[in-house]
Scaffold this motif. Sequence first.
Motif, PDB file in Angstrom:
ATOM      1  N   GLU A 278    -105.801  11.136  83.971  1.00  0.00           N
ATOM      2  CA  GLU A 278    -105.401  12.539  83.885  1.00  0.00           C
ATOM      3  C   GLU A 278    -104.376  12.731  82.760  1.00  0.00           C
ATOM      4  O   GLU A 278    -104.425  13.716  82.023  1.00  0.00           O
ATOM      5  CB  GLU A 278    -104.833  13.004  85.230  1.00  0.00           C
TER       6      GLU A 278
ATOM      7  N   LEU B  53    -104.848  15.081  79.501  1.00  0.00           N
ATOM      8  CA  LEU B  53    -103.875  16.115  79.124  1.00  0.00           C
ATOM      9  C   LEU B  53    -103.441  15.936  77.673  1.00  0.00           C
ATOM     10  O   LEU B  53    -103.412  16.885  76.897  1.00  0.00           O
ATOM     11  CB  LEU B  53    -102.647  16.046  80.039  1.00  0.00           C
TER      12      LEU B  53
ATOM     13  N   GLN C  57     -93.502  18.112  81.204  1.00  0.00           N
ATOM     14  CA  GLN C  57     -94.716  18.913  81.439  1.00  0.00           C
ATOM     15  C   GLN C  57     -95.818  18.071  82.066  1.00  0.00           C
ATOM     16  O   GLN C  57     -96.513  18.514  82.980  1.00  0.00           O
ATOM     17  CB  GLN C  57     -95.202  19.519  80.122  1.00  0.00           C
TER      18      GLN C  57
ATOM     19  N   GLU D  24     -94.936  17.588  85.708  1.00  0.00           N
ATOM     20  CA  GLU D  24     -95.127  18.788  86.531  1.00  0.00           C
ATOM     21  C   GLU D  24     -96.614  19.014  86.823  1.00  0.00           C
ATOM     22  O   GLU D  24     -96.999  19.344  87.930  1.00  0.00           O
ATOM     23  CB  GLU D  24     -94.538  19.997  85.803  1.00  0.00           C
ATOM     24  N   ARG D  25     -97.426  18.794  85.808  1.00  0.00           N
ATOM     25  CA  ARG D  25     -98.853  19.076  85.984  1.00  0.00           C
ATOM     26  C   ARG D  25     -99.573  18.057  86.848  1.00  0.00           C
ATOM     27  O   ARG D  25    -100.543  18.370  87.517  1.00  0.00           O
ATOM     28  CB  ARG D  25     -99.543  19.167  84.620  1.00  0.00           C
ATOM     29  N   THR D  26     -99.100  16.807  86.798  1.00  0.00           N
ATOM     30  CA  THR D  26     -99.833  15.777  87.539  1.00  0.00           C
ATOM     31  C   THR D  26     -99.165  15.428  88.862  1.00  0.00           C
ATOM     32  O   THR D  26     -99.720  14.661  89.641  1.00  0.00           O
ATOM     33  CB  THR D  26     -99.961  14.487  86.697  1.00  0.00           C
ATOM     34  N   GLY D  27     -97.980  15.983  89.098  1.00  0.00           N
ATOM     35  CA  GLY D  27     -97.325  15.741  90.377  1.00  0.00           C
ATOM     36  C   GLY D  27     -96.616  14.403  90.475  1.00  0.00           C
ATOM     37  O   GLY D  27     -96.478  13.848  91.565  1.00  0.00           O
TER      38      GLY D  27
ATOM     39  N   ARG E 211    -109.542  19.916  88.505  1.00  0.00           N
ATOM     40  CA  ARG E 211    -108.360  19.190  88.012  1.00  0.00           C
ATOM     41  C   ARG E 211    -107.416  20.164  87.311  1.00  0.00           C
ATOM     42  O   ARG E 211    -106.209  20.128  87.484  1.00  0.00           O
ATOM     43  CB  ARG E 211    -108.818  18.074  87.066  1.00  0.00           C
TER      44      ARG E 211
ATOM     45  N   ASN F 298    -105.663  22.436  89.706  1.00  0.00           N
ATOM     46  CA  ASN F 298    -104.632  21.693  90.422  1.00  0.00           C
ATOM     47  C   ASN F 298    -103.366  21.556  89.573  1.00  0.00           C
ATOM     48  O   ASN F 298    -102.246  21.695  90.067  1.00  0.00           O
ATOM     49  CB  ASN F 298    -105.183  20.321  90.815  1.00  0.00           C
ATOM     50  N   GLN F 299    -103.545  21.301  88.276  1.00  0.00           N
ATOM     51  CA  GLN F 299    -102.381  21.206  87.383  1.00  0.00           C
ATOM     52  C   GLN F 299    -101.635  22.534  87.347  1.00  0.00           C
ATOM     53  O   GLN F 299    -100.403  22.573  87.424  1.00  0.00           O
ATOM     54  CB  GLN F 299    -102.833  20.819  85.973  1.00  0.00           C
ATOM     55  N   ARG F 300    -102.378  23.617  87.248  1.00  0.00           N
ATOM     56  CA  ARG F 300    -101.730  24.935  87.215  1.00  0.00           C
ATOM     57  C   ARG F 300    -101.043  25.238  88.539  1.00  0.00           C
ATOM     58  O   ARG F 300     -99.983  25.842  88.584  1.00  0.00           O
ATOM     59  CB  ARG F 300    -102.783  26.015  86.955  1.00  0.00           C
TER      60      ARG F 300
ATOM     61  N   ARG G 131     -99.687  23.141  90.601  1.00  0.00           N
ATOM     62  CA  ARG G 131     -98.406  22.428  90.682  1.00  0.00           C
ATOM     63  C   ARG G 131     -97.342  23.137  89.861  1.00  0.00           C
ATOM     64  O   ARG G 131     -96.196  23.289  90.278  1.00  0.00           O
ATOM     65  CB  ARG G 131     -98.576  20.995  90.196  1.00  0.00           C
ATOM     66  N   VAL G 132     -97.729  23.559  88.657  1.00  0.00           N
ATOM     67  CA  VAL G 132     -96.767  24.221  87.777  1.00  0.00           C
ATOM     68  C   VAL G 132     -96.290  25.522  88.420  1.00  0.00           C
ATOM     69  O   VAL G 132     -95.088  25.795  88.499  1.00  0.00           O
ATOM     70  CB  VAL G 132     -97.394  24.500  86.392  1.00  0.00           C
TER      71      VAL G 132
ATOM     72  N   ASN H 177     -94.077  24.962  91.552  1.00  0.00           N
ATOM     73  CA  ASN H 177     -92.777  24.456  91.112  1.00  0.00           C
ATOM     74  C   ASN H 177     -91.889  25.578  90.585  1.00  0.00           C
ATOM     75  O   ASN H 177     -90.736  25.726  90.976  1.00  0.00           O
ATOM     76  CB  ASN H 177     -93.070  23.454  89.991  1.00  0.00           C
ATOM     77  N   ARG H 178     -92.465  26.380  89.689  1.00  0.00           N
ATOM     78  CA  ARG H 178     -91.679  27.436  89.050  1.00  0.00           C
ATOM     79  C   ARG H 178     -91.263  28.502  90.066  1.00  0.00           C
ATOM     80  O   ARG H 178     -90.169  29.040  90.001  1.00  0.00           O
ATOM     81  CB  ARG H 178     -92.474  28.092  87.920  1.00  0.00           C
TER      82      ARG H 178
ATOM     83  N   MET I 116    -102.965  28.006  81.290  1.00  0.00           N
ATOM     84  CA  MET I 116    -101.627  27.438  81.480  1.00  0.00           C
ATOM     85  C   MET I 116    -100.569  28.153  80.641  1.00  0.00           C
ATOM     86  O   MET I 116     -99.504  28.497  81.170  1.00  0.00           O
ATOM     87  CB  MET I 116    -101.653  25.939  81.178  1.00  0.00           C
TER      88      MET I 116
ATOM     89  N   GLU J 144     -97.312  29.902  82.314  1.00  0.00           N
ATOM     90  CA  GLU J 144     -95.936  29.515  81.990  1.00  0.00           C
ATOM     91  C   GLU J 144     -95.134  30.727  81.516  1.00  0.00           C
ATOM     92  O   GLU J 144     -93.990  30.919  81.923  1.00  0.00           O
ATOM     93  CB  GLU J 144     -95.934  28.384  80.953  1.00  0.00           C
TER      94      GLU J 144
END
Lengths: 159, 390
Positions: free
Chosen positions: A3, A7, A18, A21-24, B294, B297-299, B301-302, B305-306, B371, B375
């Motif tokens: 992953e 990215l 970054q 944050e995106r991958t945890g 995938r 999922n990344q978005r 998490r972001v 978090n924010r 993304m 952001e």
Amino acid sequence: MEEILQLLSEDARLTDAQIAERTGISEAEAKDAVAKLEKDKVIRRYKTVIDWERAGIEHVFGFIEVRCAPERGVGFDAVAERIMEFPEVHSLYLMSGAYDFLVVIQGGNMRDVAYFVAEKLAPLDHVVGTATHFVLRRYKVDGDVMVERAQAKRLPVTP
Amino acid sequence: MAKTRPRVARRVQTLRPSGIRRFFELVERMPEAISLGIGEPDFITPWRVREAGIYSLERGHTHYTPNRGIGPLLQEIAQYLDRRFGVSYDPDTELVVTVGGSEAIDVALRTVLEPNDGVLIPQPCFVSYVPCAVLAGGRALQVSTSVEHDFQVQVDDLAEAYDEGTRALLISYPSNPTGAVMPRAGMEALVEFAADRDMLIISDEIYAELTYDGAHCSAAATPVGRQRTILVGGFSKAWAMTGWRLGFAAGPADIIEAMVKVHSYAVMCSPTTAQEAAIEALRGCDEEIDQMRREYNQRRRVMLNRLNEMGLSCFEPKGAFYAFPSVSATGLTSEQFAERLLEEEKVAVVPGTAFGPSGEGFVRCSYATSMPLIEEAMLRMAGFVSRVGG
């Protein structure tokens, strides 16, 4: 790891924070993972995708098919090594099929490429023939679409 | 002169206009706003699927199909449901291809409800459930869910809303708007609750593929559940095919046969082009789906978090593509928050109340957008929250 590579292949300027944050994962873990990938040469280097045409800089792309009679006992590798040393050569592949090497030329103008083929490539020992193809337009390069297309529109708010 | 009668049926007059509608008009006047209010993927349908649709048209496949759908697609759906969720259906008698998951919900309710039958509907929920139940002649028995239980409906609350005339339970996990999922234990409890009262379950699993933590558990994935569940799925979300309008329902043969009857009188059949394209979606798109999941999922998490960083507490949404943060710390109602955020920061979110009264105090933020836009929207939102006092 896959992953992270994915990215970075999309955006090499992502910071460790970054990526984390995106991958945890934690930032420290991201930093270590990237450092290891660099050290193991999985990540060889970071480059930029440039639209030279848009920049107004002449930048010719050409594909040159090279047929050769390989050297006895050394095969194609010895010929390849001679070809790839030229800085004009952007990529070099040994191919199956009608010709042996595919030489990708990038940069300069047509005259430079013609000169390179006539003076450097064709006269090489073991090279028996070349065919040069110039790129007229680049539509998609390394996964990036290089032509402008209208974006599909969505309604601004939907349930 | 004859006395004029109302031209619109009372049943329809009493339907509340969608809470989304008013907000839509506000946002529409502000084309430069970043919208986190969109309930559909930002991805375009994978090319191989679009190409299959084009090929279908090229060959002149522009006629009706059988009511329940074309055979090869029914077979692919059956195999898919088995492969992904471990539920097996006979493609000839237990499946019907519908005009989106939406039609499947409508047809299911119209097929099973007697006049005045109750339908238990956990909310906040998708905007069509209550109106569809009412239009089918039923009574919508809304059951609140809360953030304390991660918006998973509780059996006790269902039992409280239940009455003798209750015929069905309409659930949807992963949930739009909350992003909540229902783990196996919870799903089994719901199935048991329904079975004890001889109720049917209509389970809208349109977001099943978009589950980020653990496997999706279908309501039909237990023997008891299977015999009383109408499982609704579709191509809109995971395959990014919203505009094609294609979904399906799977269930026991007696119910599906009856649904095919209703479906055939309503729409005849689902669009032919979409059906042929969907075969390709099921045969050749696993990798594209993985890639989209995938990225969501990344978005996710972001965004999560924010939101938490800016002081809008948000439980972890484990499915769909929505975060559902609480805005109560700002002292604003959902609507005030959404309106002011739009006006002052040009970011659109949807007030939680658009999805039911227990959405008050929350807003729905969709991460089905790129993304960089997420952001930027989060930056603006953080500015807004700190200004109004989070």
